[in-house]
Design an enzyme around this catalytic site. Structure first.
Site, PDB file in Angstrom:
ATOM      1  N   GLU A 152      82.289-143.149  93.953  1.00 39.37           N
ATOM      2  CA  GLU A 152      81.844-142.037  93.105  1.00 39.37           C
ATOM      3  C   GLU A 152      80.358-142.260  92.856  1.00 39.37           C
ATOM      4  O   GLU A 152      79.964-143.330  92.392  1.00 39.37           O
ATOM      5  CB  GLU A 152      82.628-142.052  91.798  1.00 39.37           C
ATOM      6  CG  GLU A 152      82.299-140.941  90.822  1.00 39.37           C
ATOM      7  CD  GLU A 152      83.085-141.088  89.521  1.00 39.37           C
ATOM      8  OE1 GLU A 152      83.514-140.062  88.975  1.00 39.37           O
ATOM      9  OE2 GLU A 152      83.254-142.236  89.045  1.00 39.37           O
ATOM     10  N   GLU A 256      77.959-132.925  82.903  1.00 41.37           N
ATOM     11  CA  GLU A 256      79.103-133.672  82.387  1.00 41.37           C
ATOM     12  C   GLU A 256      78.914-133.953  80.902  1.00 41.37           C
ATOM     13  O   GLU A 256      77.838-134.361  80.465  1.00 41.37           O
ATOM     14  CB  GLU A 256      79.300-134.992  83.136  1.00 41.37           C
ATOM     15  CG  GLU A 256      80.531-135.759  82.660  1.00 41.37           C
ATOM     16  CD  GLU A 256      80.930-136.905  83.573  1.00 41.37           C
ATOM     17  OE1 GLU A 256      81.920-137.590  83.243  1.00 41.37           O
ATOM     18  OE2 GLU A 256      80.263-137.102  84.605  1.00 41.37           O
TER      19      GLU A 256
END
Length: 276
Positions: A152, A256
């Site tokens: 990620e 985010e």
């Protein structure tokens, strides 16, 4: 650090639920239409990725993925109240309310490309935890015992003081890319939700010396970051596949927020700046 605990129900939600949007969804967008698109690269497991919004739209449900205009998008939250407003030309806005939940979403592409140059301009950010290029790489042929089989990655542009990504991370190197000095870090996630079930995997980070200012057209040269990570032995696995159990290896310019203490919003535009 997106939580994939509920991803097993996501595809069913998208296929069966998004096509018949709620009254809230319909009232929040002046025009919205969803049609089937010819499958991209013969996507079989993730039919939702072949769906295409042909008009500007506002997404308020927990999970939504697909394409709008020339871009792919992801919109995901595990609770709370957050909306993603998407326009055909790449302009978008994320609005959130304070609460104890995680949200990540934004426009981009359904696969990563080492040669891609990501163009963006953020005009508003009232406290997102991350404004970042965000994506995944996955190698199904590598042992799951090796954390490098699944990665990620984050190329931060802005971040809040609530989370310091370099804390407890392994420092890699400092390098320049397109006039910005970045430092790289690698962190480990052990038995955490991912695009491929619960897994142990690495996170690769590129972090500028300070958050970048708003209101400027910027270009992120992705290859510079891949090389910087590789210089420390941190290799990205395949970024263009549909092998993972829960998601393809997408690449987006993401907003985010997690456990936001108050309401906020972030607005910007994303485009493909790759020289052709």
């Amino acid at each position: 650090m997106k939580n994939y605990f509920l991803k097993s129900a996501m595809v069913l939600l998208i296929i069966c639920g998004v096509l018949s949007c709620s009254a809230e969804d319909k009232s929040s967008a002046s025009t919205k239409e969803l049609v089937a698109e010819t499958p991209v690269d013969d996507i079989n497991k993730f039919q939702a990725y072949t769906q295409k919004y042909t008009e500007d739209t506002v997404l308020t449900q927990n999970h939504a993925i697909g394409h709008i205009g020339d871009l792919f998008f992801t919109h995901w939250k595990d609770g709370g109240t957050t909306s993603l407003s998407m326009q055909i030309d790449g302009n978008f806005n994320v609005s959130w309310q304070g609460g104890g939940y995680n949200y990540v979403g934004g426009p981009g592409w359904h696969f990563g490309d080492i040669n891609r140059v990501i163009g963006y301009n953020f005009t508003e950010d009232s406290g997102a935890n991350f404004i970042t290029v965000y994506g995944w790489g996955y190698d199904k042929n590598m042992s799951v015992k090796n954390p490098a089989h699944l990665v990620e990655y984050y190329i931060l542009q802005r971040w809040s003081d609530a989370y310091e990504p370099s804390k407890n991370g392994l420092f890699g190197k400092t390098f320049m890319s397109n006039g910005v000095e970045y430092s790289t870090y690698r962190t480990l996630r052990e038995e955490k939700p991912s695009i491929n079930n619960t897994s142990t995997f690495y996170q690769y980070w590129s972090k500028p010396n300070q958050p970048l200012s708003l209101g400027e057209d910027r270009e992120i040269i992705f290859a510079d970051h891949v090389k910087a990570w590789a210089d420390s032995g941190w290799i990205l696995p395949d970024m263009n596949n549909f092998d993972a159990s829960d998601d393809p290896t997408y690449q987006v310019m993401a907003v985010e927020v997690f456990n936001p203490p108050e309401d906020g919003t972030a607005s910007g535009r994303v485009w493909d700046a790759t020289p052709h």
